[in-house]
Motif scaffolding. Structure first.
Motif, PDB file in Angstrom:
ATOM      1  N   GLN A  40       0.833  -1.211   0.000  1.00 32.50           N
ATOM      2  CA  GLN A  40       0.000   0.000   0.000  1.00 32.50           C
ATOM      3  C   GLN A  40       0.858   1.247   0.000  1.00 32.50           C
ATOM      4  O   GLN A  40       0.597   2.206  -0.722  1.00 32.50           O
ATOM      5  N   MET A  43       2.344   1.917  -3.424  1.00 29.95           N
ATOM      6  CA  MET A  43       1.383   2.480  -4.387  1.00 29.95           C
ATOM      7  C   MET A  43       1.004   3.915  -4.020  1.00 29.95           C
ATOM      8  O   MET A  43       0.856   4.769  -4.888  1.00 29.95           O
ATOM      9  N   GLU A  44       0.896   4.173  -2.715  1.00 30.88           N
ATOM     10  CA  GLU A  44       0.603   5.551  -2.290  1.00 30.88           C
ATOM     11  C   GLU A  44       1.746   6.484  -2.670  1.00 30.88           C
ATOM     12  O   GLU A  44       1.521   7.627  -3.064  1.00 30.88           O
ATOM     13  N   ARG A  58      -3.727   1.657  -7.797  1.00 31.21           N
ATOM     14  CA  ARG A  58      -3.926   0.254  -7.418  1.00 31.21           C
ATOM     15  C   ARG A  58      -4.716  -0.489  -8.489  1.00 31.21           C
ATOM     16  O   ARG A  58      -4.414  -1.640  -8.815  1.00 31.21           O
TER      17      ARG A  58
END
Lengths: 154, 853
Positions: A40, A43-44, A58
């Motif tokens: 996460q 991707m952030e 995502r």
């Protein structure tokens, strides 16, 4: 989040395209390199660097199987078990990897050395069975040659 | 002109459009699953296929542009066969759990299968199994039912601009998910619910408690939260609102809603509603009867007005009450109590700004259509985040950005962070210098227009100042404004709640004037404009007629049968001051909570406790009502009829939806009191009041409910607004102060809350349950804070403990805290100084120390 060097690298990628969305796939590779897999946070970080919505990042990443969607070992074995490879003994190699290295399909060995991904044809039917270890290509595999090859990957 | 034939019907089109749109226009229905009126064509589901003569295969009507001479058939055996095939594919994985699914009855898939068949599938494989996700408090996500049409994702990204959800995975495993796959953590507009054709995303409010066909009635009304005034439909069963939905194409919002409008309705059925009058006996509020309570109020007010004169009574009106309520209220204060001391909390923002702009540029200058915003070439946004304060107006700005407009943001961008094209972040509280420099730069290029002597004079004064142009983004902002052919300015109230507010307002007025821009004032409450129009301001009669002009007074005296007090009344902050020094003896508060909603709320409370007599008329026992001598229970939104006037001056009908709780309409309470006090008010319904308003107020002249109901009633209706410099505008005061503290406290205006009303809406409380201290990234780094840390923050007047939320859109050293929650608002620790020109409280410069716990 990325450090400045990585941000600069992504900015360079971004400059190659008219639309920042186009830079997404190459930027995801950078994130994968930095974080080991597309967590996460990875991707952030990409979303932040490219000013794209995180959900969009995502959504795109999840479409592609070349990205690592969960943590993997130090080396990733991508072994084909499609028709030609299967006929020439790929399934035995899967068993061999399990008994010898303790790595099962879609899993990682306890020592974190290998992860195994079963592939559907990597275009080497003439020299089956075949596999990729990280980005290196290996063909005409037997249990013996497999052992020798994997010795190089610690 | 394009002429096409659809199902033997000849259709003439005046602009290019798809075959699907042409069919819709002609009233011919073509089934669609991925296409939706609000969204752009997608061409994904293939259900809209049609036969076109001389084209070899069936064509997607949603992406096929109608060409002259085209001959189209929308139904045939072949088409039905194809549609049946598509539906059969969709049903491979669909669970067919219609008896359990809330969507049944309004499910597009159900309707289509009903029409085209394929009820029994031929596939023997197991269906995809995905358990319904209830990880979000508001939405239930059922991916077994999803047909992957992507309407929700496109709505979220292309229209709402929240971009919180995406299609995840590939092939048969494709599913819609928010980023974390758990809570949506989004803007909770619920617009995805509107477009989902199946039961894949459902609201958890009243889940499994009614069926679409079990709705007793559907009433079209107007939202009670902000000044945009969105049209919505309240669906009622067993006399309680089960659901609020928008209607495509209707009203200002045209099918869109925000979180407050869609999910915030629950307060009206709250257990905490006041049901009987309360009277203070031995220091305790005890239940009473209407006749006792009204008797006490009438006697007491009569006594005080006789003994101390009317000017010792003050009235606070409400921007949540209707035009009719407010009109009757000011008439009661003026004629029955004999005072012009009428104002509202709106003075701390909208009313103050409104007066300044209208005095300077003429009545109606801030009345511009929300819809027009999206056609602007440049939008200047300052003083607040439109996407939080007026979310649906914010969507127009986001749309303009997508269409290539320049979005110039002065200060923190909030929900426009991903949409801004230019941002100027002045040093904290130095906005005036930067805006004056911007105005000066614009005036140098544009020249002086010579139509507004005051503006032109002040511009010449400004010309002698040293410009402050060394702020990042200044040149780009100037360029964007000068090159724009059509400019809109959207101003929030943060720039009004300043001791230098009038200077900031002047720059905005100047830019509006020089650029011939459309000016929009963000409007936090539903009827701030109507409240002013109705005359709930100390210096103006209904229709914005100045009270100090005797001709206007004489006209109203003739209409109202009595004598009007001559002098301007007190503004709300002067009333509070009056209560503190006992020149104000009695206060009548209608639908407002000054003890919480005014800055420095603790001292407001102290002042109010010194009153001889305090009456509060409300739907809840608010912080102010708790202090009252008499509390009168009123009726709320959806329990009564009336009209609201939104920020664009659109007058809209509010309708009665549910039965009453035991309270009375605000206007009826006042009228009964007035009659008891000897000033006759004979209204039997709200329409009587509107007839009177239409007679006396030039802005609402000849307006009737009948005409309002047909929509598009914007004032001035048949009348004339006052033009030009109505009142003389005082010149500028320099406010010389240095702002060098580490952090400053500011007011958060959360998307999910509004005033103190939303704290009784369960759904909104689930989304945003407790106040958070919002800090920017650099502030967090300086103190070493992380999301979720507990901190204590202290100003000169108090300390509050709260959790921290890091918000990267905050670029300066302000930290934000809300004023909505019962546990305490930011106003309790903020002091203010009054801007002498606007009479608004300046709350800037509130230094704050933050300690990590």
């Amino acid at each position: 989040m990325f450090n400045d060097t990585v941000i600069n690298e992504i900015n360079e990628i971004r400059a190659k395209y008219p639309d920042r969305k186009s830079a997404l796939l190459p930027a995801l590779y950078v994130a994968q390199r930095e974080f080991g897999w597309l967590s996460q946070e990875a991707m952030e970080s990409v979303a932040h660097a490219l000013n794209l919505p995180a959900a969009f990042v995502r959504g795109t990443a999840s479409f592609y199987s070349m990205f690592k969607h969960k943590p993997v070992g130090r080396n990733v074995i991508q072994l084909c078990t499609n028709v030609s490879c299967m006929i020439l003994g790929a399934e035995k190699l899967v068993d061999f990897l399990k008994t010898k290295y303790g790595v099962e399909p879609n899993a990682t060995s306890e020592d974190g050395r290998f992860s195994l991904v079963i592939m559907e044809c990597i275009g080497a039917c003439g020299t089956a069975p075949a596999m990729l270890v990280n980005t290196d290509f290996h063909e005409n595999l037997t249990e013996k040659s497999l052992e020798k090859i994997l010795d190089k990957y610690k | 002109m394009i002429t096409i034939t659809i199902n033997d019907k000849e259709i003439t089109l005046d602009q290019p459009m798809s075959v699907l749109e042409a069919s819709r226009q002609a009233g011919i229905k073509i089934p669609t699953l991925c296409n939706h009126e609000i969204l752009k064509p997608y061409g994904g589901c293939r259900l809209c296929v049609v036969e076109v003569e001389r084209m070899p295969r069936l064509q997607n009507s949603c992406t096929l542009i109608a060409a002259d001479g085209m001959v189209v058939k929308t139904e045939s055996d072949v088409i039905s066969e194809v549609r049946r095939g598509i539906l059969e594919f969709l049903l491979i994985n669909h669970p067919l759990d219609c008896p359990y699914c809330d969507k049944a009855g309004e499910c597009e898939l159900q309707d289509l299968v009903n029409k085209y068949g394929a009820t029994a599938g031929r596939y023997k494989e197991e269906k995809r199994k995905v358990p319904e996700s209830r990880k979000d408090q508001i939405f239930a996500r059922n991916m077994e039912r999803c047909v992957a049409c992507t309407r929700c994702v496109r709505m979220c990204h292309d229209v709402q601009g929240s971009s919180s959800i995406a299609m995840i995975g590939r092939g048969g495993h494709t599913r819609m998910e928010p980023f974390t796959a758990e809570s949506f953590n989004c803007e909770y507009c619920g617009n995805c619910l509107t477009v989902c054709p199946v039961g894949a995303i459902l609201s958890r409010l009243n889940m499994h408690s009614f069926r679409p066909w079990q709705v007793d009635k559907e009433v079209e009304t107007v939202c009670s939260y902000c000044g945009v005034g969105c049209s919505l439909i309240a669906q009622v069963r067993d006399d309680s609102i089960k659901r609020v939905i928008p209607k495509l194409g209707l009203g200002v919002n045209k099918g869109l809603l925000c979180s407050r409008g869609r999910f915030g309705y629950e307060y009206i059925g709250s257990e905490e509603r006041l049901k009987t009058p309360l009277v203070k006996k031995d220091g305790e509020l005890v239940q009473s009867t209407w006749s006792e309570a009204l008797g006490i109020v009438a006697d007491k007010l009569t006594e005080i007005s006789k003994v101390n004169s009317g000017s010792s009574i003050a009235g606070i009106a409400s921007s949540r009450c209707s035009n009719e309520d407010n009109y009757v209220f000011q008439k009661f204060m003026r004629m029955a109590c004999g005072t012009n001391n009428i104002d509202s909390v709106s003075r701390t923002g909208f009313a103050a700004a409104q007066k300044y702009f209208e005095d300077l540029l003429g009545q109606g200058i801030t009345g511009n259509m929300v819809d027009g915003l999206k056609h602007s070439e440049t939008i200047l946004v300052l003083g607040g985040d439109p996407t939080n304060v007026n979310p649906v107006l914010g969507l127009s700005i986001r749309q303009a950005a997508r269409d290539g407009a320049n979005i110039v943001v002065i200060g923190n961008a909030g929900g426009l962070e991903k949409f801004k094209t230019v941002q100027v972040v002045p040093h904290v509280f130095e906005e005036a210098e930067v805006l004056e420099s911007l105005l000066l730069a614009v005036s140098k290029e544009k020249g002086v227009r010579g139509e507004r002597p005051f503006v032109d004079k002040e511009l010449r004064v400004l010309a002698d100042r040293a410009p402050k142009t060394d702020v990042e983004g200044f040149e780009e902002a100037k360029k964007a404004l000068l090159e724009s052919g059509s400019t809109s300015i959207v101003m929030g109230m943060d720039l009004v709640q300043r001791t230098d507010g009038h200077r900031l307002l002047f720059t905005v007025a100047g830019l509006t004037y020089l650029l011939e821009a459309r000016l929009y004032l963000l409007c936090e409450r539903p009827n701030e404009q109507g409240l002013i129009d109705a005359g709930c301001v100390p210096e103006m009669l209904p229709g914005g007629r100045p009270i100090n002009i005797s001709d206007f007074r004489a006209k109203f005296e003739a209409e109202w049968n009595g004598t009007l007090p001559e002098n301007d009344g007190l503004t709300i902050l002067e009333m509070i001051e009056g209560a503190r020094n006992h020149t104000i003896k009695a206060m009548y508060v209608m639908g407002e909570n000054p003890a919480f909603n005014l800055p420095d709320s603790q001292s407001v409370k102290d002042a109010l406790s010194g009153l001889d007599f305090l009456v509060v008329q409300d739907i809840f026992l608010t912080e102010t009502a708790e202090m009252a001598d008499v509390v009168l229970p009123a009726l709320g939104w959806t329990e009564k009829a009336g009209t609201y006037t939104n920020l664009e001056r659109r007058i809209q009908l509010q309708k009665k939806v549910v039965e009453q709780t035991g309270g009375m309409e605000d206007w009826r309470i006042i009228a009964e009191l007035s009659n008891k006090m000897g000033y006759a008010m004979n209204y039997s319904e709200t329409e009587d009041i509107m007839r009177e308003i239409a007679r006396v107020s030039p802005l609402y002249r000849d307006l009737s409910y009948n005409e309002i109901a047909q929509g598009n009633c914007l004032w001035p209706y048949h009348g004339e607004p006052l033009r030009g410099e109505v009142n003389e505008v005082p010149g500028m005061h320099d406010v010389d102060k240095e702002y060098n503290a580490d952090f400053y406290l500011a007011v958060e205006k959360p998307l999910f809350h509004s005033g103190t009303l939303s704290r009784r809406s369960e759904a909104l409380m689930k989304i945003y349950p407790e106040p958070l201290l919002k800090v920017g990234g650099s502030t967090a780094a300086k103190i070493g804070l992380q999301d979720g840390d507990r901190v204590q923050f202290t100003t000169s007047s108090g300390t509050i403990e709260a959790l921290v939320a890091i918000d990267d859109s905050i670029k300066d050293n302000r930290v934000y805290y809300s004023n909505n929650f019962r546990s305490g608002g930011v106003f309790s620790v903020m002091k203010f100084n009054i801007d002498k020109v606007t009479n608004a409280p300046g709350i800037e410069g509130c230094e704050v120390r933050i300690k990590k716990l």
